[in-house]
Structures are given as C-alpha cells and as structure tokens.
Design a protein around this motif. Sequence first.
Motif, PDB file in Angstrom:
ATOM      1  N   PRO A 192       5.516  -0.620   1.756  1.00 26.41           N
ATOM      2  CA  PRO A 192       6.166   0.692   1.645  1.00 26.41           C
ATOM      3  C   PRO A 192       6.564   1.183   3.039  1.00 26.41           C
ATOM      4  O   PRO A 192       5.842   0.954   4.017  1.00 26.41           O
ATOM      5  CB  PRO A 192       5.078   1.586   1.037  1.00 26.41           C
ATOM      6  N   SER A 193       7.697   1.824   3.147  1.00 18.53           N
ATOM      7  CA  SER A 193       8.166   2.317   4.438  1.00 18.53           C
ATOM      8  C   SER A 193       7.515   3.654   4.767  1.00 18.53           C
ATOM      9  O   SER A 193       7.101   4.395   3.878  1.00 18.53           O
ATOM     10  CB  SER A 193       9.690   2.461   4.429  1.00 18.53           C
ATOM     11  N   ALA A 194       7.421   3.958   6.056  1.00 15.18           N
ATOM     12  CA  ALA A 194       6.902   5.263   6.487  1.00 15.18           C
ATOM     13  C   ALA A 194       7.807   6.361   5.920  1.00 15.18           C
ATOM     14  O   ALA A 194       9.007   6.148   5.747  1.00 15.18           O
ATOM     15  CB  ALA A 194       6.882   5.325   8.009  1.00 15.18           C
ATOM     16  N   PRO A 195       7.209   7.524   5.539  1.00 15.22           N
ATOM     17  CA  PRO A 195       5.864   8.003   5.847  1.00 15.22           C
ATOM     18  C   PRO A 195       4.826   7.754   4.752  1.00 15.22           C
ATOM     19  O   PRO A 195       3.965   8.584   4.524  1.00 15.22           O
ATOM     20  CB  PRO A 195       6.100   9.502   6.028  1.00 15.22           C
ATOM     21  N   ASN A 196       4.910   6.628   4.037  1.00 13.97           N
ATOM     22  CA  ASN A 196       3.935   6.298   3.011  1.00 13.97           C
ATOM     23  C   ASN A 196       2.521   6.276   3.610  1.00 13.97           C
ATOM     24  O   ASN A 196       2.297   5.752   4.699  1.00 13.97           O
ATOM     25  CB  ASN A 196       4.286   4.936   2.412  1.00 13.97           C
ATOM     26  N   ALA A 197       1.541   6.845   2.867  1.00 11.76           N
ATOM     27  CA  ALA A 197       0.184   6.990   3.397  1.00 11.76           C
ATOM     28  C   ALA A 197      -0.490   5.641   3.622  1.00 11.76           C
ATOM     29  O   ALA A 197      -1.206   5.454   4.612  1.00 11.76           O
ATOM     30  CB  ALA A 197      -0.652   7.845   2.448  1.00 11.76           C
ATOM     31  N   ILE A 198      -0.280   4.676   2.711  1.00  9.50           N
ATOM     32  CA  ILE A 198      -0.886   3.359   2.883  1.00  9.50           C
ATOM     33  C   ILE A 198      -0.314   2.680   4.127  1.00  9.50           C
ATOM     34  O   ILE A 198      -1.035   2.080   4.914  1.00  9.50           O
ATOM     35  CB  ILE A 198      -0.651   2.494   1.635  1.00  9.50           C
ATOM     36  N   ARG A 199       1.001   2.790   4.302  1.00 11.15           N
ATOM     37  CA  ARG A 199       1.637   2.168   5.469  1.00 11.15           C
ATOM     38  C   ARG A 199       1.113   2.795   6.766  1.00 11.15           C
ATOM     39  O   ARG A 199       0.835   2.094   7.745  1.00 11.15           O
ATOM     40  CB  ARG A 199       3.148   2.328   5.371  1.00 11.15           C
ATOM     41  N   HIS A 200       0.983   4.119   6.761  1.00 11.03           N
ATOM     42  CA  HIS A 200       0.475   4.795   7.968  1.00 11.03           C
ATOM     43  C   HIS A 200      -0.946   4.338   8.275  1.00 11.03           C
ATOM     44  O   HIS A 200      -1.289   4.074   9.447  1.00 11.03           O
ATOM     45  CB  HIS A 200       0.504   6.304   7.765  1.00 11.03           C
ATOM     46  N   LEU A 201      -1.788   4.226   7.245  1.00 13.96           N
ATOM     47  CA  LEU A 201      -3.173   3.796   7.449  1.00 13.96           C
ATOM     48  C   LEU A 201      -3.214   2.366   7.978  1.00 13.96           C
ATOM     49  O   LEU A 201      -3.951   2.057   8.924  1.00 13.96           O
ATOM     50  CB  LEU A 201      -3.927   3.904   6.120  1.00 13.96           C
ATOM     51  N   LEU A 202      -2.404   1.489   7.377  1.00 11.35           N
ATOM     52  CA  LEU A 202      -2.374   0.087   7.786  1.00 11.35           C
ATOM     53  C   LEU A 202      -1.896  -0.051   9.233  1.00 11.35           C
ATOM     54  O   LEU A 202      -2.498  -0.748  10.050  1.00 11.35           O
ATOM     55  CB  LEU A 202      -1.461  -0.683   6.839  1.00 11.35           C
TER      56      LEU A 202
END
Length: 294
Positions: A192-202
């Motif tokens: 998933p592209s930012a600002p997706n929460a999983i992407r930000h955490l990863l």
Amino acid sequence: MELRQLQYFVTVVDAGSFSRGAAVLHLAQPSLSRQIALLEDDLGQRLLVRTGRGVTPTEAGDALLVHARAMLDISRRARDELGEMDESPGGRIVVGMPPRVALGLSTPLIQKFRERFPRAVITVLEGLSVALRESLIAGKLDLALLFDPAASPQLAFQPLMREKLLLVAPPKSKLPPRVGLAALANYPMVLPSAPNAIRHLLDSVLGSRGIQLKVLAEVGAVRTAVALVQTGVGCTVLPESALGASGDELLPRAPIGPPSIWNALVLATPKARPGTRLTRGTAQLLQELDFRQR
C-alpha cells in the motif's frame, strides 16, 4: 451572525463550492449565496474567494472557520445533552473507520446501535487512518478507529487489538517458518502506498535498520495489494485480519522477525469535547465488537 449562517459557511467550505454546498443543504444556490453575503456584511470581512474550481476561504474565512466549527459543535452538544433527558437519546453520531475495518464491522455496529439507540442516527465514514485522525481533530468525526496513529495532545487512544505483521506470498510459494527483517529485502513487494498506516509502520521499522525493500508496485488499498499477490506479481506485508476474503487461504504466509512488527488498532476520541451519552454508548459498542472476526 446566526448559527444557521455559520452552518451554511462551514458546509460551503467543506463542499468546496456554492453549488455542492447548496445540494448538501437542500437550498437554492442564490439563497445560499445571499446568506453568505449577509454574513460577510455583518462581519465586515470577505470570507470566500471564488475560483475556477469552486471557492476557497480567505485569511478571515480560515479564522472564522475554526470558531464556527467550535460554536456549531457546542450547539450540537447542547441539543444532544438535552436529548439525554429521554431514556433513549436522539441525535447523530459520526464514526470513522479504515475501509477494511468498516467492511467487517459496519453491519454489527449499526445493528447494535439501532437496538440500543433507536431514536439516534449513526454515520460511518471510511478513510485512511491519517485522514480520519485529522478529521477527528477538526471536529468532523465524533469517534474513530485508527491504525497506529501518531500521538496527539488533542486525542485520547483506547487500544483495541494488536496483530503481528506477516509476509504474504503468491500461491504455491515456499516460505521459511519465519522471515527475518533483513530477509524481507529479498522478496519483490506490492505494498500500500503512503500514507497507509501499515506502510508507515513498515518503513519506520525497516528504515531505522537501514533495510530497503524491493518494491515493484504501490497501490491505494490493501485488498488491491492482496489481489496482485494472488496473481503472482509479488509479495506483501499484512496482518492476519487483512486476509479474510475468499481465496486468501491459498496464500502462503510467514511471521516476520525477530523482532516481530506489531500494528495496533485503537479507538480515538477528542479530549476537548466532553462525551455525551450517545458518544459514550457508541464507544462502548465499539469496544464490545469482535475485531478478529472481520
């Protein structure tokens, strides 16, 4: 300056144009324009500027917008609190949820809400956690479910669920029992592209360790990433609860770590707005839901 005019002003700003604002308010556009003009005359300030794409607030308009939202919120809470004198309060509550949470929880939440508050109305709005957090701070939402939100002095967070992130691979892929953080760089990724929460955490966890992923594609939704994994385009990183659709059981998966990467779902509430009976009751309903059965 009347509350009705402030409501009209806020609606036009949120809608981005007089025509869309008139449609939301079920008013004729000339009537709406006249009310905004009367408000500007009363305040002695120009509040809105017409552009080719709609309207934007002036500096004075931005200043008024903050006060208008607060005054309308106080007015609404006063009505809600008076409504609490009844055994079954009326009013309206707006709850924000990420799409994959809303997909599984909207139905049981609304069913339980209708049973407990038959005179009230609930609205469920979907969006990414970052956008929902900002809407909650701005007063557009009463409650929100958020994944891994950034800390804010304006919000209180109630943890609801934590999950470990997994490496998810295309069908028939062979994965080890566990995948170390550094080994993630060896897998082609669809994320998933930012600002997706999983992407930000990863990105946060791996970036602090100097680990760079091999990203083949970025998409806007988790379900799109899963669909691409199913076709063999690449792997992705998700929690178990994101793999609930038909066909997902065919996707090989492996825990990540050590250390494991955890994501958290929280119930967020605004500190500055005292909860009414309706908001407290809805918050309780949300805490009673089974978040792992989505």
